[in-house]
Design an enzyme around this catalytic site. Sequence first.
Site, PDB file in Angstrom:
ATOM      1  N   GLY A 122     125.071 -33.524 -12.638  1.00 18.00           N
ATOM      2  CA  GLY A 122     124.275 -33.329 -13.856  1.00 18.00           C
ATOM      3  C   GLY A 122     123.593 -31.973 -13.790  1.00 18.00           C
ATOM      4  O   GLY A 122     124.018 -31.088 -13.038  1.00 18.00           O
ATOM      5  N   TYR A 123     122.511 -31.810 -14.559  1.00 16.06           N
ATOM      6  CA  TYR A 123     121.799 -30.532 -14.587  1.00 16.06           C
ATOM      7  C   TYR A 123     121.319 -30.128 -13.195  1.00 16.06           C
ATOM      8  O   TYR A 123     121.501 -28.990 -12.767  1.00 16.06           O
ATOM      9  CB  TYR A 123     120.584 -30.618 -15.524  1.00 16.06           C
ATOM     10  N   VAL A 161     129.065 -43.311  -6.179  1.00 18.78           N
ATOM     11  CA  VAL A 161     128.182 -43.455  -5.010  1.00 18.78           C
ATOM     12  C   VAL A 161     127.551 -44.849  -5.060  1.00 18.78           C
ATOM     13  O   VAL A 161     126.928 -45.218  -6.055  1.00 18.78           O
ATOM     14  CB  VAL A 161     127.065 -42.387  -5.018  1.00 18.78           C
ATOM     15  N   GLU A 195     115.561 -38.375 -31.661  1.00 17.41           N
ATOM     16  CA  GLU A 195     116.736 -37.499 -31.813  1.00 17.41           C
ATOM     17  C   GLU A 195     117.951 -38.303 -32.264  1.00 17.41           C
ATOM     18  O   GLU A 195     118.751 -37.843 -33.083  1.00 17.41           O
ATOM     19  CB  GLU A 195     117.026 -36.756 -30.494  1.00 17.41           C
ATOM     20  N   ALA A 209     115.621 -32.270 -18.781  1.00 17.40           N
ATOM     21  CA  ALA A 209     116.677 -31.374 -18.325  1.00 17.40           C
ATOM     22  C   ALA A 209     116.058 -30.093 -17.761  1.00 17.40           C
ATOM     23  O   ALA A 209     116.515 -29.553 -16.756  1.00 17.40           O
ATOM     24  CB  ALA A 209     117.611 -31.039 -19.488  1.00 17.40           C
ATOM     25  N   GLN A 210     114.994 -29.630 -18.416  1.00 18.98           N
ATOM     26  CA  GLN A 210     114.347 -28.389 -18.009  1.00 18.98           C
ATOM     27  C   GLN A 210     113.848 -28.458 -16.567  1.00 18.98           C
ATOM     28  O   GLN A 210     114.118 -27.561 -15.754  1.00 18.98           O
ATOM     29  CB  GLN A 210     113.167 -28.123 -18.971  1.00 18.98           C
ATOM     30  N   LYS A 224     116.090 -24.651 -30.478  1.00 19.98           N
ATOM     31  CA  LYS A 224     116.712 -25.791 -29.791  1.00 19.98           C
ATOM     32  C   LYS A 224     118.131 -25.441 -29.331  1.00 19.98           C
ATOM     33  O   LYS A 224     118.534 -25.734 -28.215  1.00 19.98           O
ATOM     34  CB  LYS A 224     116.745 -27.005 -30.730  1.00 19.98           C
TER      35      LYS A 224
HETATM   36  P1  NAD Z   1     110.362 -42.367 -23.294  1.00 25.82           P
HETATM   37  O1  NAD Z   1     109.848 -43.207 -22.197  1.00 25.82           O
HETATM   38  O2  NAD Z   1     109.802 -41.024 -23.465  1.00 25.82           O
HETATM   39  O3  NAD Z   1     110.197 -43.138 -24.688  1.00 25.82           O
HETATM   40  C1  NAD Z   1     110.454 -44.506 -24.825  1.00 25.82           C
HETATM   41  C2  NAD Z   1     109.715 -45.077 -26.028  1.00 25.82           C
HETATM   42  O4  NAD Z   1     110.034 -46.461 -26.146  1.00 25.82           O
HETATM   43  C3  NAD Z   1     108.202 -44.970 -25.910  1.00 25.82           C
HETATM   44  O5  NAD Z   1     107.674 -44.450 -27.110  1.00 25.82           O
HETATM   45  C4  NAD Z   1     107.774 -46.419 -25.691  1.00 25.82           C
HETATM   46  O6  NAD Z   1     106.499 -46.707 -26.231  1.00 25.82           O
HETATM   47  C5  NAD Z   1     108.863 -47.198 -26.398  1.00 25.82           C
HETATM   48  N1  NAD Z   1     109.008 -48.561 -25.890  1.00 25.82           N
HETATM   49  C6  NAD Z   1     109.080 -48.972 -24.590  1.00 25.82           C
HETATM   50  N2  NAD Z   1     109.186 -50.311 -24.510  1.00 25.82           N
HETATM   51  C7  NAD Z   1     109.210 -50.778 -25.775  1.00 25.82           C
HETATM   52  C8  NAD Z   1     109.306 -52.081 -26.354  1.00 25.82           C
HETATM   53  N3  NAD Z   1     109.423 -53.190 -25.615  1.00 25.82           N
HETATM   54  N4  NAD Z   1     109.294 -52.208 -27.701  1.00 25.82           N
HETATM   55  C9  NAD Z   1     109.189 -51.099 -28.486  1.00 25.82           C
HETATM   56  N5  NAD Z   1     109.089 -49.859 -28.001  1.00 25.82           N
HETATM   57  C10 NAD Z   1     109.089 -49.678 -26.661  1.00 25.82           C
HETATM   58  O7  NAD Z   1     111.951 -42.317 -23.060  1.00 25.82           O
HETATM   59  P2  NAD Z   1     113.042 -41.315 -23.679  1.00 25.82           P
HETATM   60  O8  NAD Z   1     112.786 -41.034 -25.100  1.00 25.82           O
HETATM   61  O9  NAD Z   1     114.349 -41.880 -23.297  1.00 25.82           O
HETATM   62  O10 NAD Z   1     112.825 -39.985 -22.864  1.00 25.82           O
HETATM   63  C11 NAD Z   1     113.010 -39.936 -21.451  1.00 25.82           C
HETATM   64  C12 NAD Z   1     112.565 -38.585 -20.941  1.00 25.82           C
HETATM   65  O11 NAD Z   1     113.442 -37.572 -21.412  1.00 25.82           O
HETATM   66  C13 NAD Z   1     111.178 -38.207 -21.409  1.00 25.82           C
HETATM   67  O12 NAD Z   1     110.524 -37.520 -20.385  1.00 25.82           O
HETATM   68  C14 NAD Z   1     111.434 -37.287 -22.569  1.00 25.82           C
HETATM   69  O13 NAD Z   1     110.391 -36.369 -22.776  1.00 25.82           O
HETATM   70  C15 NAD Z   1     112.716 -36.603 -22.142  1.00 25.82           C
HETATM   71  N6  NAD Z   1     113.483 -36.170 -23.319  1.00 25.82           N
HETATM   72  C16 NAD Z   1     113.236 -34.914 -23.813  1.00 25.82           C
HETATM   73  C17 NAD Z   1     113.911 -34.466 -24.921  1.00 25.82           C
HETATM   74  C18 NAD Z   1     113.638 -33.088 -25.475  1.00 25.82           C
HETATM   75  O14 NAD Z   1     112.867 -32.340 -24.884  1.00 25.82           O
HETATM   76  N7  NAD Z   1     114.215 -32.718 -26.590  1.00 25.82           N
HETATM   77  C19 NAD Z   1     114.858 -35.294 -25.543  1.00 25.82           C
HETATM   78  C20 NAD Z   1     115.093 -36.572 -25.027  1.00 25.82           C
HETATM   79  C21 NAD Z   1     114.389 -36.988 -23.905  1.00 25.82           C
END
Ligand code: NAD
Length: 401
Positions: A12-13, A79, A167, A314-315, A374
């Site tokens: 991965g990254y 793995v 997204e 990813a960053q 982006k």
């Molecule tokens: P996350 O943990 O950031 O978000 C999950 C969301 O699901 C939260 O808002 C949470 O409150 C909600 N949730 C959890 N359990 C729930 C439930 N039972 N019922 C309803 N809602 C519930 O996860 P993610 O969005 O997969 O992101 C993972 C990581 O990747 C984060 O650190 C994020 O910042 C990063 N990410 C960054 C980007 C970007 O920079 N563009 C894009 C995608 C992900």
Amino acid sequence: AVMKNVTILGAGYAGLRTLRELQKSKEDFSITLVDRNRYHFESTDLHEVAAGTQPWEKITYEISDVVDPAKTTFIQDDVLKIDPEKQEVVLKDRGVITYDYLVVALGFRSETFGIPGATEYALEMVDIDSARKVHDHILTAMDQYQATQDRKYLNITVCGAGFTGIELVGSLVENKKAFAKRAGVKPEEITIFCVEAAPSILPMFNDELRSYCLNKLKKWDVALMTGKAIKGLKENTVVYADGEEEKELQTGTIIWTTGVSGSEVIGASGFEERRGRVSVHPDLRDPKHENIYLIGDVSAVIDPLTNRPYPTTAQIALKMGAHAGRNLLAQLKNQPTKAFSFQSLGSVASIGNAHAFGLVGKVNVKGYPASFVKKMIMNKSLLETGGVKEVMAKGRFDLYR
Ligand code: NAD
């Protein structure tokens, strides 16, 4: 002396960034790279494959493209487990391989928090196969609508409104027309739901960015349901809490984006971990094994500002990959390793191909300029793992309207 071997688990990254750093070195050592796939995929773009707005080939490239055969052996295998004491890695097909130094960069998996039915009735979006399944499932649901006229098949539900969920919603909106055509209905007859436990979305952003996103979702008729914790899933059904009551949402497609944890290999290998992440030494090594680096989504480094681990992105994975590579080279030369430090460049989330919002440094960006930023971010991470060749082949150059 016998040549030392550095084994990198995961392309991965983080893993590929380490590989790149190590392959630049003139030192005499061998590298083994292990990944279950023949290709690297841009995990930040999986939502586009899930929604069907990009073909999977667009967000992948062949690992062999970045492997220097003079230095590195690539093994395509799963793995299963690491044995840090014996310095062995157990692979599914090939059995046991040994290493002198190990870089664990095995990435994330979907976190269900033990919610009943999540594994059985929701689709995850963690790799190319699972993302393609999401798209296939949506098309099948549209066909089922044609066959049954049951309107639940026109509902697509995203569970969790984190960055990933938002997204994904953006890309689903973008592809609504295609879904509608398949179902033989008007686009507005398809509803995209997004169910979120927290009372509001995107807590890390200020009001300006949050309203930008909320306004777009509203304009696009997304049914955003905040303050609704998902309690369980049944077939084509999301069970959620609405105040004291439990309610049900009928939906032909359920996609699970409520958060991630580190690879299951971490737990299976006996590392001290929380949700698949190891609290690493400041130089990114396992506190108990000075020849093992843990980077990317399997690693937890405390942010001194918040006293909590940095979020997995990813960053930071790219930064950790480069840092682990440099520390390894120092270690191979019996020089001291350095502590990892991280300064986020900001984060930008896309909603569909032409809209985005987020922070670049401390500056708010939104709309088309943010979308441009982006795409530059996407190209930069391609450059950092794959080099110029992959940027030319897979980069985003639809930058002008
Ligand atoms: P996350 O943990 O950031 O978000 C999950 C969301 O699901 C939260 O808002 C949470 O409150 C909600 N949730 C959890 N359990 C729930 C439930 N039972 N019922 C309803 N809602 C519930 O996860 P993610 O969005 O997969 O992101 C993972 C990581 O990747 C984060 O650190 C994020 O910042 C990063 N990410 C960054 C980007 C970007 O920079 N563009 C894009 C995608 C992900």
